[in-house]
Design a protein around this motif. Structure first.
Motif, PDB file in Angstrom:
ATOM      1  N   UNK A 133      17.186  11.433   4.209  1.00 22.41           N
ATOM      2  CA  UNK A 133      15.971  12.441   4.348  1.00 22.41           C
ATOM      3  C   UNK A 133      14.770  11.388   3.632  1.00 22.41           C
ATOM      4  N   UNK A 134      13.733  11.305   4.301  1.00 22.68           N
ATOM      5  CA  UNK A 134      12.419  10.560   3.743  1.00 22.68           C
ATOM      6  C   UNK A 134      11.238  11.521   3.601  1.00 22.68           C
ATOM      7  N   UNK A 135      10.523  10.952   2.740  1.00 24.53           N
ATOM      8  CA  UNK A 135       9.031  11.396   2.672  1.00 24.53           C
ATOM      9  C   UNK A 135       8.162  10.611   3.778  1.00 24.53           C
ATOM     10  N   UNK A 185      20.700   2.183  -2.947  1.00 25.64           N
ATOM     11  CA  UNK A 185      19.788   1.216  -2.216  1.00 25.64           C
ATOM     12  C   UNK A 185      20.001  -0.098  -2.808  1.00 25.64           C
ATOM     13  N   UNK A 186      20.274  -0.940  -1.656  1.00 28.57           N
ATOM     14  CA  UNK A 186      20.499  -2.209  -1.767  1.00 28.57           C
ATOM     15  C   UNK A 186      21.997  -2.788  -2.279  1.00 28.57           C
ATOM     16  N   UNK A 187      22.941  -1.824  -2.104  1.00 36.20           N
ATOM     17  CA  UNK A 187      24.127  -1.957  -2.636  1.00 36.20           C
ATOM     18  C   UNK A 187      24.990  -2.838  -1.426  1.00 36.20           C
ATOM     19  N   UNK A 219       0.793  -1.261   0.170  1.00 38.22           N
ATOM     20  CA  UNK A 219       0.190   0.096   0.006  1.00 38.22           C
ATOM     21  C   UNK A 219       0.672   1.254   0.018  1.00 38.22           C
ATOM     22  N   UNK A 220       2.046   1.276   0.394  1.00 32.56           N
ATOM     23  CA  UNK A 220       2.886   2.474   0.606  1.00 32.56           C
ATOM     24  C   UNK A 220       4.133   2.355  -0.130  1.00 32.56           C
ATOM     25  N   UNK A 262      10.563   4.482  -2.956  1.00 32.85           N
ATOM     26  CA  UNK A 262       9.824   5.611  -3.081  1.00 32.85           C
ATOM     27  C   UNK A 262       9.494   6.417  -2.190  1.00 32.85           C
ATOM     28  N   UNK A 263      10.242   6.289  -1.124  1.00 31.90           N
ATOM     29  CA  UNK A 263      10.315   7.333   0.175  1.00 31.90           C
ATOM     30  C   UNK A 263      11.718   8.008   0.429  1.00 31.90           C
ATOM     31  N   UNK A 264      12.612   7.523  -0.171  1.00 31.08           N
ATOM     32  CA  UNK A 264      14.062   8.300   0.214  1.00 31.08           C
ATOM     33  C   UNK A 264      14.037   9.238  -0.850  1.00 31.08           C
TER      34      UNK A 264
END
Length: 455
Positions: free
Chosen positions: A209-211, A196-198, A155-156, A161-163
């Motif tokens: 920093x995130x949404x 991401x995922x490295x 759902x999110x 999608x957030x970083x």
């Protein structure tokens, strides 16, 4: 220090580290072998970004290998790391730097645990819509670098999608900033996603920093069962074709369902909603109607954030934790990635192979994400036979999934197994690209040598 070639036990390099970081931030590591944890003779615990940069610069100049570490829950993730000289622990770099509630944005240090961050945001009625296993131990840096996500991904979205921004220290000590501290940012390349995922092989994150989102007032979770695989497959297709918007839609096998107190002979479907209460109740009513039409039953219904989160946490935590495992355990975990409609096939293959190779299975697969996690354990003593059965299960799953176009990654395994198998099942073009990026950013193989995608 220029031009000096030193080894990990050389007092000269230790003294150089201690001069700028202090003796209290340098500790003897555990150089004994462990199947599930990183080992090194020295552990450094920097307190700020400048110390991280100086640690890495000195290590890179003197050809010392470094393994970044957060909470340690994911030490057994990825390709088996070659012997490293130093562990760079981020535990002393924790805390929320900035929380702009009105802008729905938060900046946080890499060593902050997810639970600590969520507790800070909760006071403002907000949360980071990211749920991962063992949130009380998992740090934000470890979550980003492993690309971890949980059941709320349906759902999110995921961490990608957030970083929106981060600060990273390259192996040579250079500090870079990616993204920007604004929610809407479309300028330039999205460098955030590169890291991401490295698995900590390209740089060491110091800040993110995130949404963030307001916490929905209503939460509910339906546990659906007493149905065959075919019945739940048809119900999944109906849900996908409907106007319903679940934040969780997860296939769970009987052994994993036991974690939330459900006894079932077959698969269970978890369907959850997070919204205003009127929407949660209406969508739950519609799911109940669809279940009756399909011939499935609602085994239990949980209401409220506390009950829903408690159940979801039990399912999330079927993922192994390096901190909780001894070398007497034989456990592996695999990620399977395909189309949304591939989840039932993943479930059936994982169950059948577990029975064939005499290992116990806990399975959780996202009907709205196409991503599943399967954890298997060879119960009893961790010996050659136990490892053989686990390897046979891995190879069997890889063999069955490959023709279906389903990609597999062995997320977690003891080093004795990781040294014998391909963590990433097939060589792909993106692996070649990632190895090229690794050579450019880290030519001296300073960070996590051997752990990069493809080995």
């Amino acid at each position: 220090m220029d031009g000096i070639k030193v080894g990990p036990n050389n007092e000269q390099i230790r003294s150089a580290f201690a001069r700028f970081a202090g003796e209290s931030n340098l500790r003897p590591g555990d150089s004994s072998h462990s199947e599930y944890r990183l080992n090194a003779a020295l552990k450094a615990l920097p307190e700020n970004e400048e110390q991280v940069a100086e640690f890495l610069r000195l290590a890179d100049e003197n050809r010392l290998s470094v393994a970044p570490q957060g909470g340690g829950t994911k030490d057994a993730y990825g390709q088996s790391v070659q012997a490293v000289d130093m562990i760079l622990s981020m535990k002393h770099m924790s805390g929320v730097l900035e929380h702009s509630a009105g802008d729905l944005m938060v900046s946080v240090l890499a060593g902050t645990t997810l639970r600590e961050l969520q507790e800070t945001l909760r006071s403002a009625g907000q949360f980071l819509p990211l749920d991962v296993a063992w949130d009380e131990q998992s740090t934000i840096g470890g979550i980003v670098n492993s690309g971890a996500s949980g059941l709320l991904r349906a759902g999110f979205g995921s961490i990608r999608d957030l970083l929106i921004a981060s600060r990273i220290v390259y192996p040579n000590g250079q500090v870079i900033r990616t993204g920007a501290k604004v929610v809407k940012n479309v300028a330039g390349y999205d460098m955030n996603k590169l890291f991401i995922g490295s698995m900590g092989t390209l740089g060491v994150h110091t800040e993110f920093t995130f949404k963030i989102r307001p916490i929905p007032p209503g939460w509910g979770l339906l546990v659906i069962g007493n149905a065959s695989v075919e019945t739940l497959r048809a119900l999944q297709l109906t849900l996908l074709d409907s106007q319903l918007e679940p934040c969780v839609c997860e296939w769970v096998n009987p052994r994993a369902a036991q974690a939330i107190g459900i006894d079932s002979q077959g698969p269970v479907l978890l369907v959850g909603f997070a919204d205003v209460w009127s929407s949660v109740d209406e969508q739950a009513r519609q799911v109940g109607q669809l279940c009756r039409e399909a011939g499935a039953a609602i085994l239990t219904e949980l209401r409220g954030a506390e009950e829903t989160e408690a159940a979801l946490a039990q399912v999330r935590n079927i993922v192994p934790n390096s901190n909780l495992l001894q070398d007497t355990s034989a456990v592996v975990s695999m990620k399977l990635m395909g189309k949304l409609t591939d989840i039932p096939a993943m479930f059936e293959a994982a169950e059948a192979r577990a029975a064939r190779h005499d290992v116990s299975l806990k399975f959780s697969g996202g009907a709205y994400t196409g991503i599943a996690g399967a954890t298997v354990e060879a119960e009893g003593e961790a010996n050659a036979d136990a490892y053989r059965r686990l390897i046979a299960w891995i190879h069997g799953i890889q063999h069955e999934m490959r023709p279906l176009g389903i990609r597999t990654v062995v997320d977690f395994a003891p080093s004795v197994i990781r040294n014998q198998i391909a963590i990433w099942d097939e060589a792909t073009a993106d692996q070649k690209i990632m190895r090229g990026i690794k050579r450019t950013i880290d030519p001296n193989e300073t960070l996590n040598p051997g752990r990069i995608i493809g080995g």
